[in-house]
Write a protein that holds these residues in place. Structure first.
Motif, PDB file in Angstrom:
ATOM      1  N   LEU A  46      -4.868   0.644  -6.762  1.00  0.00           N
ATOM      2  CA  LEU A  46      -4.612   1.553  -7.878  1.00  0.00           C
ATOM      3  C   LEU A  46      -3.812   2.777  -7.434  1.00  0.00           C
ATOM      4  CD1 LEU A  46      -5.039   2.244 -10.851  1.00  0.00           C
ATOM      5  CD2 LEU A  46      -7.198   3.308 -10.214  1.00  0.00           C
ATOM      6  N   MET A  47      -4.156   3.356  -6.299  1.00  0.00           N
ATOM      7  CA  MET A  47      -3.473   4.556  -5.812  1.00  0.00           C
ATOM      8  C   MET A  47      -2.324   4.197  -4.880  1.00  0.00           C
ATOM      9  SD  MET A  47      -4.836   6.698  -7.475  1.00  0.00           S
ATOM     10  CE  MET A  47      -5.779   8.148  -7.617  1.00  0.00           C
ATOM     11  N   SER A  48      -1.421   3.389  -5.386  1.00  0.00           N
ATOM     12  CA  SER A  48      -0.234   3.003  -4.637  1.00  0.00           C
ATOM     13  C   SER A  48       0.953   3.043  -5.596  1.00  0.00           C
ATOM     14  CB  SER A  48      -0.394   1.583  -4.077  1.00  0.00           C
ATOM     15  OG  SER A  48      -0.388   0.626  -5.129  1.00  0.00           O
ATOM     16  N   LEU A  49       2.135   2.808  -5.063  1.00  0.00           N
ATOM     17  CA  LEU A  49       3.329   2.765  -5.900  1.00  0.00           C
ATOM     18  C   LEU A  49       3.218   1.651  -6.936  1.00  0.00           C
ATOM     19  CD1 LEU A  49       5.970   4.300  -6.156  1.00  0.00           C
ATOM     20  CD2 LEU A  49       6.997   2.697  -4.562  1.00  0.00           C
ATOM     21  N   TYR A  50       2.711   0.491  -6.517  1.00  0.00           N
ATOM     22  CA  TYR A  50       2.498  -0.612  -7.446  1.00  0.00           C
ATOM     23  C   TYR A  50       1.439  -0.271  -8.490  1.00  0.00           C
ATOM     24  CZ  TYR A  50       5.340  -4.061  -4.971  1.00  0.00           C
ATOM     25  OH  TYR A  50       6.382  -4.759  -4.419  1.00  0.00           O
ATOM     26  N   GLY A  51       0.415   0.459  -8.081  1.00  0.00           N
ATOM     27  CA  GLY A  51      -0.621   0.889  -9.016  1.00  0.00           C
ATOM     28  C   GLY A  51      -0.067   1.838 -10.067  1.00  0.00           C
ATOM     29  N   PHE A  83      14.140   1.585 -11.018  1.00  0.00           N
ATOM     30  CA  PHE A  83      13.452   2.015  -9.795  1.00  0.00           C
ATOM     31  C   PHE A  83      12.842   0.808  -9.088  1.00  0.00           C
ATOM     32  CE2 PHE A  83       9.715   3.817  -7.616  1.00  0.00           C
ATOM     33  CZ  PHE A  83      10.312   4.834  -6.892  1.00  0.00           C
ATOM     34  N   ALA A  84      12.156  -0.058  -9.852  1.00  0.00           N
ATOM     35  CA  ALA A  84      11.536  -1.258  -9.269  1.00  0.00           C
ATOM     36  C   ALA A  84      12.582  -2.140  -8.602  1.00  0.00           C
ATOM     37  CB  ALA A  84      10.796  -2.037 -10.354  1.00  0.00           C
ATOM     38  N   TYR A  85      13.721  -2.288  -9.255  1.00  0.00           N
ATOM     39  CA  TYR A  85      14.756  -3.132  -8.678  1.00  0.00           C
ATOM     40  C   TYR A  85      15.275  -2.560  -7.364  1.00  0.00           C
ATOM     41  CZ  TYR A  85      18.908  -5.781  -7.790  1.00  0.00           C
ATOM     42  OH  TYR A  85      19.850  -6.576  -7.160  1.00  0.00           O
ATOM     43  N   PHE A  86      15.633  -1.275  -7.370  1.00  0.00           N
ATOM     44  CA  PHE A  86      16.256  -0.698  -6.172  1.00  0.00           C
ATOM     45  C   PHE A  86      15.269  -0.440  -5.045  1.00  0.00           C
ATOM     46  CE2 PHE A  86      19.693   0.196  -9.205  1.00  0.00           C
ATOM     47  CZ  PHE A  86      20.722  -0.410  -8.501  1.00  0.00           C
ATOM     48  N   ILE A  87      13.999  -0.247  -5.360  1.00  0.00           N
ATOM     49  CA  ILE A  87      12.994  -0.043  -4.309  1.00  0.00           C
ATOM     50  C   ILE A  87      12.411  -1.370  -3.823  1.00  0.00           C
ATOM     51  CG2 ILE A  87      10.709   0.970  -3.811  1.00  0.00           C
ATOM     52  CD1 ILE A  87      12.975   3.014  -3.997  1.00  0.00           C
ATOM     53  N   GLY A  88      12.122  -2.278  -4.760  1.00  0.00           N
ATOM     54  CA  GLY A  88      11.407  -3.500  -4.402  1.00  0.00           C
ATOM     55  C   GLY A  88      12.254  -4.730  -4.161  1.00  0.00           C
ATOM     56  N   HIS A  89      13.407  -4.821  -4.808  1.00  0.00           N
ATOM     57  CA  HIS A  89      14.177  -6.057  -4.731  1.00  0.00           C
ATOM     58  C   HIS A  89      15.479  -5.915  -3.951  1.00  0.00           C
ATOM     59  CE1 HIS A  89      11.502  -8.051  -7.553  1.00  0.00           C
ATOM     60  NE2 HIS A  89      11.530  -6.938  -8.282  1.00  0.00           N
TER      61      HIS A  89
END
Length: 132
Positions: A46-51, A83-89
Motif C-alpha cells: 500500500l505504501m509504495s509507488l504502485y500502492g 507517468f506509469a508508462y515512462f517510469i514502469g515500461h
C-alpha cells in the motif's frame, strides 16, 4: 450512414468513459484489494509507488465510471498513465509491444480525449448540469 452513426456519438462517448474507468478501476482493485488473487499486482504494498497508483486508479477510476468531475478526473488519470508508462515500461525497452506499455499509452490518450470531450450525456456531470 454517416448521419445515423453520428447520432450515436454521445452514447458512444459515455460508453467509452465507462469502459475506460472500468479498465483503470480493475487495476486499483487488483493492487489494493488483491483481487483476483493470482493477479501480478496481488503483492503490491500500500505504501509504495504502485500502492499510490492503485489508490488513484480505484478512487478516481470510480469517479470516471460515474462520470463525476469527468474532465479533471480524466486529466489526473491521463497524467498517471503517462507517468506509469515512462517510469514502469519505457526503461525496459523503447518499443511498447516489447515493454508491455501499450495499455498505459492507450489509457493515457483515451483519458486525454475525455478531458477535451467531457463525460457524455449518460454521466453524473450531465445530470448535475440539468438540475443546475
Amino acid at each position: 450512414m454517416d448521419q445515423t452513426l453520428s447520432k450515436l456519438q454521445p452514447i458512444a462517448l459515455s460508453l467509452l468513459r465507462v469502459i475506460t474507468g472500468l479498465m483503470l478501476f480493475q487495476y486499483g482493485v487488483a493492487k489494493l484489494l488483491k483481487f483476483p488473487p493470482d493477479s501480478p499486482f496481488a503483492k503490491v504494498e500500500l505504501m509504495s509507488l504502485y500502492g499510490a497508483a492503485g489508490s488513484i486508479e480505484l478512487i478516481i477510476g470510480g469517479l470516471l465510471i460515474l462520470g463525476l468531475f469527468t474532465r479533471p478526473v480524466a486529466f489526473i488519470l491521463s497524467g498517471e498513465m503517462a507517468f506509469a508508462y515512462f517510469i514502469g515500461h519505457f526503461p525496459k525497452n523503447f518499443y511498447p509491444v516489447i515493454n508491455g506499455g501499450t495499455a498505459a499509452i492507450l489509457l493515457c490518450f483515451t483519458c486525454l480525449y475525455l478531458v477535451t470531450s467531457g463525460g457524455g450525456p449518460i454521466s453524473l456531470d450531465a445530470l448535475l448540469r440539468k438540475r443546475g
